[in-house]
Scaffold this active site. Structure first.
Site, short mmCIF file in Angstrom:
data_model
loop_
_atom_site.label_atom_id
_atom_site.label_comp_id
_atom_site.label_asym_id
_atom_site.label_seq_id
_atom_site.Cartn_x
_atom_site.Cartn_y
_atom_site.Cartn_z
N HIS A 180 1.59 -2.36 9.62
CA HIS A 180 0.21 -2.33 10.08
C HIS A 180 -0.30 -3.76 10.20
O HIS A 180 0.12 -4.66 9.46
CB HIS A 180 -0.66 -1.53 9.11
CG HIS A 180 -0.55 -0.05 9.31
ND1 HIS A 180 -0.88 0.86 8.34
CD2 HIS A 180 -0.12 0.68 10.37
CE1 HIS A 180 -0.68 2.10 8.79
NE2 HIS A 180 -0.21 2.01 10.02
N ASP A 235 -2.88 -5.50 9.38
CA ASP A 235 -3.47 -6.28 8.30
C ASP A 235 -2.43 -6.78 7.30
O ASP A 235 -2.76 -7.50 6.36
CB ASP A 235 -4.56 -5.47 7.58
CG ASP A 235 -4.09 -4.12 7.05
OD1 ASP A 235 -3.09 -3.60 7.57
OD2 ASP A 235 -4.73 -3.58 6.13
#
Length: 303
Positions: free
Chosen positions: A63, A65
């Site tokens: 992901h 982040d």
């Protein structure tokens, strides 16, 4: 000694006062990075540490982040005239994901070595450390990590003498060598006592509570665990999005019998983690809210 810094403790999006997920561990001149969210480079600079000694980057999952800071970091390391290979560890698809990100960092003066994690758990011996990746429970394939620095036993003079180990071999055996001389084979266990307690760091984000976390965090000197939600009433949201609450993290720390817990990977809506720590400490007393650049030196027990 393990030198540990939680570079960024935010989840989902960076904030003016909170960088995205990243952790750095330093040992014996090498650095290991776990995740590389947006802002990781700034956090390293704020801490006053260096990019150049990074020898390993471990990814929990892909992901944004947790990996969006990678292209810029690779470019910075290249601009610092690094030539040594860089090892990358992560879930299946690692090379494909990294090469896609490298569209904006196509030329590097150092080699990238890819190690895709195989199965539910895999251990890597690297930089003098034992790094264990273990599968957790997120909405994509995701792993936690345990980093261990093992400690040999003390040199036992009486044991060496009792087995007629030549004095000139003591130093080599103490360093872990096996030596053959005069028709005899001398091994380190002939002069060394039982292994002593080493150091252990356990780290996980983006997951529901799992048995694998408790097993791999067991006895850790420091357990850094996701606490996406601290506020009451967020339990169902944590379940739906495969994240954890502060209280769930505290229960894992207690079950794993760790020495200390740091919470991390906060929701952007969670402005003041400390407000919710009293309830956490009722479950696990030695719990701290993580914050950007929070650091600690883990030291061997004195004997």
């Amino acid at each position: 000694m393990l030198d540990i810094c939680l570079l960024g403790c935010g989840g989902m999006m960076p904030l003016p006062y909170r960088w995205l997920t990243s952790l750095m561990v330093r040992y014996n001149g090498s650095s290991i990075l776990i995740d590389c969210g947006e802002g990781t480079q700034i956090a390293v600079k704020e801490k006053g540490w260096s990019f150049k000694p990074i020898d390993v980057i471990c990814f929990t999952h892909y992901h944004g982040d947790h990996i969006s800071g990678l292209p810029g970091l690779l470019l910075t390391m290249g601009n610092a005239e690094r030539t040594e290979p860089l090892t990358l560890i992560g879930p299946k698809g690692l090379e494909r994901v990294v090469n896609a990100l490298r569209v904006i960092a196509p030329e590097l003066p150092f080699e990238l070595k890819f190690k895709e994690i195989q199965g539910a758990q895999e251990t890597f011996d690297i930089c003098g450390l034992k790094i264990t990746a273990y599968k957790v429970n997120h909405n994509v394939l995701c792993y936690g990590y345990a980093i261990e620095l093992e400690r040999a036993g003390k040199f036992d003079v009486e044991r060496a003498k009792a087995q007629d180990v030549p004095l000139k071999l003591w130093n080599r055996l103490q360093k872990g060598e096996t030596v053959e001389m005069d028709g005899r084979v001398f091994t380190p266990d002939m002069v060394m006592g039982e292994k002593r307690k080493g150091l252990k760091l356990a780290y996980c984000t983006d997951t529901r509570p799992t048995k694998s976390i408790v097993e791999n965090a067991a006895g850790a000197d420091l357990f850094i665990c996701e606490g996406m939600y601290g506020e009451p009433g967020k339990e169902q949201k944590a379940i739906e999005h495969k994240h954890m609450t502060f209280l769930e993290a505290a229960k894992l720390a207690k079950s794993a019998d760790v020495k200390e817990l740091w919470l991390t990977h906060y929701s952007p809506s969670l402005a003041y983690p400390e407000d919710f720590m009293p309830q956490v400490r009722k479950i696990f007393s030695n719990a701290q809210p993580g914050k950007d650049c929070k650091s600690v030196e883990l030291l061997f027990d004195e004997e």
